[in-house]
Design a protein around this motif. Sequence first.
Motif, PDB file in Angstrom:
ATOM      1  N   ALA A  56       0.818  -1.207   0.000  1.00 44.50           N
ATOM      2  CA  ALA A  56       0.000   0.000   0.000  1.00 44.50           C
ATOM      3  C   ALA A  56       0.857   1.264   0.000  1.00 44.50           C
ATOM      4  N   ASP A  57       2.140   1.130   0.386  1.00 44.49           N
ATOM      5  CA  ASP A  57       3.030   2.294   0.461  1.00 44.49           C
ATOM      6  C   ASP A  57       3.995   2.387  -0.722  1.00 44.49           C
TER       7      ASP A  57
ATOM      8  N   PHE B 246      -0.823  -0.179  -8.510  1.00 43.54           N
ATOM      9  CA  PHE B 246      -0.718  -0.067  -7.057  1.00 43.54           C
ATOM     10  C   PHE B 246      -2.098  -0.179  -6.403  1.00 43.54           C
ATOM     11  N   ALA B 247      -3.102   0.375  -7.059  1.00 42.44           N
ATOM     12  CA  ALA B 247      -4.462   0.284  -6.522  1.00 42.44           C
ATOM     13  C   ALA B 247      -4.914  -1.175  -6.475  1.00 42.44           C
TER      14      ALA B 247
ATOM     15  N   TYR C 146      -7.686   6.939  -2.951  1.00 47.87           N
ATOM     16  CA  TYR C 146      -7.040   7.804  -3.944  1.00 47.87           C
ATOM     17  C   TYR C 146      -7.348   7.451  -5.394  1.00 47.87           C
ATOM     18  N   TYR C 147      -8.004   6.318  -5.654  1.00 51.73           N
ATOM     19  CA  TYR C 147      -8.167   5.896  -7.043  1.00 51.73           C
ATOM     20  C   TYR C 147      -9.628   5.641  -7.380  1.00 51.73           C
TER      21      TYR C 147
ATOM     22  N   PHE D  22     -15.819  -0.205  -6.694  1.00 52.41           N
ATOM     23  CA  PHE D  22     -14.788   0.665  -6.131  1.00 52.41           C
ATOM     24  C   PHE D  22     -13.919  -0.104  -5.139  1.00 52.41           C
ATOM     25  N   TYR D  23     -12.643   0.234  -5.104  1.00 53.90           N
ATOM     26  CA  TYR D  23     -11.728  -0.421  -4.185  1.00 53.90           C
ATOM     27  C   TYR D  23     -12.152  -0.162  -2.737  1.00 53.90           C
ATOM     28  N   GLY D  24     -12.086  -1.202  -1.927  1.00 48.95           N
ATOM     29  CA  GLY D  24     -12.292  -1.029  -0.500  1.00 48.95           C
ATOM     30  C   GLY D  24     -13.732  -1.048  -0.047  1.00 48.95           C
ATOM     31  N   THR D  25     -14.687  -1.183  -0.956  1.00 45.23           N
ATOM     32  CA  THR D  25     -16.097  -1.236  -0.556  1.00 45.23           C
ATOM     33  C   THR D  25     -16.891  -2.049  -1.566  1.00 45.23           C
TER      34      THR D  25
END
Length: 512
Positions: A39-40, A174-175, A185-186, A382-385
Amino acid sequence: MTDTKTAPAELFGSAMSLSELEQYLARAADLLRGSIDQADFKAYIFPLMFFKRISDVYVEEFEAALGESGGDHEYAAFAENHRFAIPDGHLWSDVRERTENIGTALQRAFRGIEKANPETLFGIFGNASWTNKDKLPDRTLADLIEHFSTRTLSNAAVPPDVFGNAYEYLIKRFADQSNKKAGEYYTPRSVVRLLVNILDPQEGESVYDPACGTGGMLIEVIEHVKESGGHVNTLWGKLYGQEKVLATSAIARMNLLLHGIEDFMVVREDTLRNPAFYAGNRLAQFDCVVANPPFSLKNWGEGEWALDKWGRNTLGGVPPKGYADWAWVQHMLTSARSTTGRVAVVLPQGALFRQGAEARIRAHVLKHDKVDAVIGLAPNLFYGTGLAACVLVLRHTKPAERRGKILFINGESLFKRGRNQNTLEPEHAERLFELYQGFDDVDGLAHVADLAEITGNNDNLNIPLYVAPADGGEKLTLADALANLEAAHARAAETRAALEQELAKWGLEASA
């Protein structure tokens, strides 16, 4: 002043295709595996890539000026011959010579370059821990630098449009790898294109993204104007973004610069608490305002909103503490020009029907006929949800034929199913755009509702209330929706009771 330790002679200045450049950048990221959390990666790879690019371009400009002046080194070093100033001792080749404390040398070069270009590059290299040898021992940094040194990233070798496309590829890579954190961020590019197509920014218009992430919306605006035959340089000084996270705002600025964009403003700051763009006692206003802000942000500044000096709370009041979704809408509407201003924002679908403070804001916005369209998207895009999102399109002044009406589009079936995440393919985004442009009823997909119909549903914008299912079933009534919600709550209560009963057998308690 030239870089005598770059690539082997046969590679120096050789042009790279987009696929070659993508592979070259991806291999650089692979060198960090095991040292840095995925993630970094972006906080380290992007600054290195940008440093290599501007160093190679500086050398390219220096050589061109030498040739132009007949070998006058003093002339070749003049600031007028360079897009960015790089002080003596801070070129890529200078850092490459170091074998110890490489992180310190990099950090010194970054700060020196930022200081030499305060108007354009201040803070652009971010705040990654370059001197932390537990994370980044000299061996790892040396390997990274040697990898980047195998190719020249001059303008002749890699034109800005190719470099910009490769940069976008790396952002998506990276996403994909960080997934959950990437939502910060993406935004999937097909969604970005849909929003920008709907707003249709024209050459010379101003565009603002108050939650700009890595700058994808602003980049797409450039592409849209270019594809429409407009002159992109008419957007110079017209692109604005704000982003709370330092590393992400830096990546957005690099993104715009690497795409060859000459003049823009991206500010690192908390938009809801401290908007960066204003004139006197009012927020600056723009022709197009577009964003994919964080979904249902908590602790966003609700306490200060009641006394908001920018008057954003006059658009229906104060949103709840645990849901900032309508605060973003209020901010974006306040930031849109009263005549040409148009807004497109991605929200969770819950913002369309939640009650309380959000219902009061919805009622206010609807009463003043600001909502142009509500476009439902498929879940898990969407990423993360995994939540299903929607696009809310708003205008201060609607075209005459759209006044007093709202277009509802149900796009829940328009997606490609993936193992971990669904995708909105270009053809799906194009279909949604066609439906938006058509502004007409389409069985199972779209419905134009007048404000009286929406008032009859207590200003609820939940899409199934207006668009019948594609299988030909009846539209969901508000009563049915509430009954379904109650049933869902009842099932959840039954499931929890069963869980608690089972845990009790083992002497355990369910967490709150």
